[in-house]
Scaffold this motif. Structure first.
Motif, short mmCIF file in Angstrom:
data_model
loop_
_atom_site.label_atom_id
_atom_site.label_comp_id
_atom_site.label_asym_id
_atom_site.label_seq_id
_atom_site.Cartn_x
_atom_site.Cartn_y
_atom_site.Cartn_z
N ASP A 58 0.66 -1.33 0.12
CA ASP A 58 0.06 0.10 0.04
C ASP A 58 0.70 1.16 0.05
O ASP A 58 2.36 1.33 0.11
CB ASP A 58 -1.05 -0.02 1.26
N LEU A 59 0.30 2.26 -0.10
CA LEU A 59 1.09 3.57 -0.20
C LEU A 59 1.88 3.86 1.09
O LEU A 59 2.94 4.68 1.15
CB LEU A 59 -0.03 4.65 -0.43
N SER A 60 1.55 3.35 2.28
CA SER A 60 2.24 3.33 3.39
C SER A 60 3.63 2.63 3.41
O SER A 60 4.23 2.87 4.50
CB SER A 60 1.39 3.37 4.66
N GLY A 61 3.68 1.60 2.51
CA GLY A 61 4.85 0.91 2.41
C GLY A 61 4.67 -0.40 3.13
O GLY A 61 5.51 -1.30 3.21
N THR A 62 3.53 -0.57 3.87
CA THR A 62 3.29 -2.02 4.36
C THR A 62 2.40 -2.88 3.33
O THR A 62 1.85 -2.29 2.21
CB THR A 62 2.27 -1.92 5.77
N TRP A 63 2.36 -4.14 3.79
CA TRP A 63 1.82 -5.22 2.78
C TRP A 63 0.59 -5.50 3.16
O TRP A 63 0.32 -6.03 4.17
CB TRP A 63 2.85 -6.50 2.57
N ARG A 102 -3.28 -16.28 12.86
CA ARG A 102 -4.70 -16.69 12.36
C ARG A 102 -5.35 -15.50 11.73
O ARG A 102 -5.16 -14.41 11.80
CB ARG A 102 -5.50 -17.14 13.84
N LEU A 103 -6.25 -15.90 10.70
CA LEU A 103 -6.75 -14.97 9.99
C LEU A 103 -8.39 -15.47 10.24
O LEU A 103 -8.89 -16.53 9.91
CB LEU A 103 -6.55 -15.09 8.26
N TYR A 104 -9.27 -14.15 10.53
CA TYR A 104 -10.70 -14.58 10.42
C TYR A 104 -11.59 -13.68 9.82
O TYR A 104 -12.76 -13.85 9.85
CB TYR A 104 -11.12 -14.10 12.12
N GLY A 105 -10.84 -13.30 8.66
CA GLY A 105 -11.55 -12.49 7.51
C GLY A 105 -10.94 -12.49 6.28
O GLY A 105 -9.92 -13.39 6.18
N HIS A 106 -11.19 -11.60 5.35
CA HIS A 106 -10.55 -11.64 4.18
C HIS A 106 -9.35 -10.80 4.09
O HIS A 106 -8.60 -10.78 2.88
CB HIS A 106 -11.52 -11.20 3.18
N PHE A 107 -9.11 -9.83 5.04
CA PHE A 107 -7.85 -9.09 4.79
C PHE A 107 -6.94 -9.06 6.03
O PHE A 107 -7.36 -9.14 7.26
CB PHE A 107 -8.41 -7.50 4.49
N TYR A 108 -5.67 -8.65 6.08
CA TYR A 108 -4.73 -8.71 6.99
C TYR A 108 -3.54 -7.99 6.50
O TYR A 108 -3.10 -8.03 5.30
CB TYR A 108 -4.23 -10.18 7.41
N ASN A 109 -3.19 -6.91 7.34
CA ASN A 109 -1.93 -6.16 7.05
C ASN A 109 -0.77 -6.98 7.49
O ASN A 109 -0.74 -7.08 8.77
CB ASN A 109 -2.13 -4.75 7.67
N LEU A 110 0.15 -7.38 6.60
CA LEU A 110 1.35 -8.10 6.95
C LEU A 110 2.30 -7.09 7.67
O LEU A 110 3.55 -7.62 8.01
CB LEU A 110 1.92 -8.60 5.68
N ASP A 111 2.03 -5.71 7.39
CA ASP A 111 3.18 -4.76 8.07
C ASP A 111 4.17 -4.71 6.85
O ASP A 111 4.16 -4.78 6.01
CB ASP A 111 3.44 -5.11 9.46
N THR A 112 5.72 -4.87 7.41
CA THR A 112 6.74 -4.60 6.63
C THR A 112 7.31 -6.12 6.33
O THR A 112 6.91 -7.07 7.22
CB THR A 112 7.96 -3.70 7.16
#
Length: 149
Positions: A58-63, A102-112
């Motif tokens: 994303d624009l902030s550099g995180t994934w 764990r993931l409980y939905g469709h999106f997750y921010n992986l950070d850097t």
């Protein structure tokens, strides 16, 4: 000298127990046994789930991890059930072979992510934490992203 011996008598067993218990905890992401959850085989007659993922910066550099599934519903309210589930549950996220969450939905921010290639993998998991599989093959998806930063 006596104080030093007393210290060693306490310290050495403490370190041994600490290492043993932290390395053998199945919910410790760095544990070698962590990916050893039992498989939950999808029986004939059930719709076979599938998972597709994409990772974008994303624009902030995180994934940002985006996960799409078919024939599968995220059911965080049922996680930890003793009974296996075949078309609902949660997902596990791995980055470079290490479970991160764990993931409980469709999106997750992986950070850097580390510089260079990074393998992102998502497995679909039953409510009892077993990795879903069909005909012996785990239901998962993986992508490799290149981080040039």
């Amino acid at each position: 000298m006596e104080r030093f011996k007393s210290f060693l008598v306490f310290f050495i067993p403490f370190i041994v127990f600490f290492i043993y218990f932290t390395s053998n905890n199945e919910h410790n992401p760095s544990s070698a046994n962590h990916m050893q959850h039992d498989y939950v085989e999808i029986p004939e007659g059930y719709q076979v789930p599938s998972v597709y993922l994409s990772v974008t910066q994303d624009l902030s550099g995180t994934w940002l991890l985006s996960v799409d599934t078919t024939h599968f519903r995220f059911a965080p309210e049922k996680v930890g059930s003793d009974d296996p589930s075949f078309n609902e549950g949660h997902a596990h996220i791995y980055v470079n072979g290490k479970k991160i969450n764990r993931l409980y939905g469709h999106f997750y921010n992986l950070d850097t992510l580390k510089k260079g290639e990074n393998e992102i993998m998502v497995t679909l998991n039953s409510n009892n934490h077993g990795a879903l599989a069909y005909r012996g093959k785990p239901i998962s998806s993986r992508v490799v992203v290149e981080n040039g930063n």
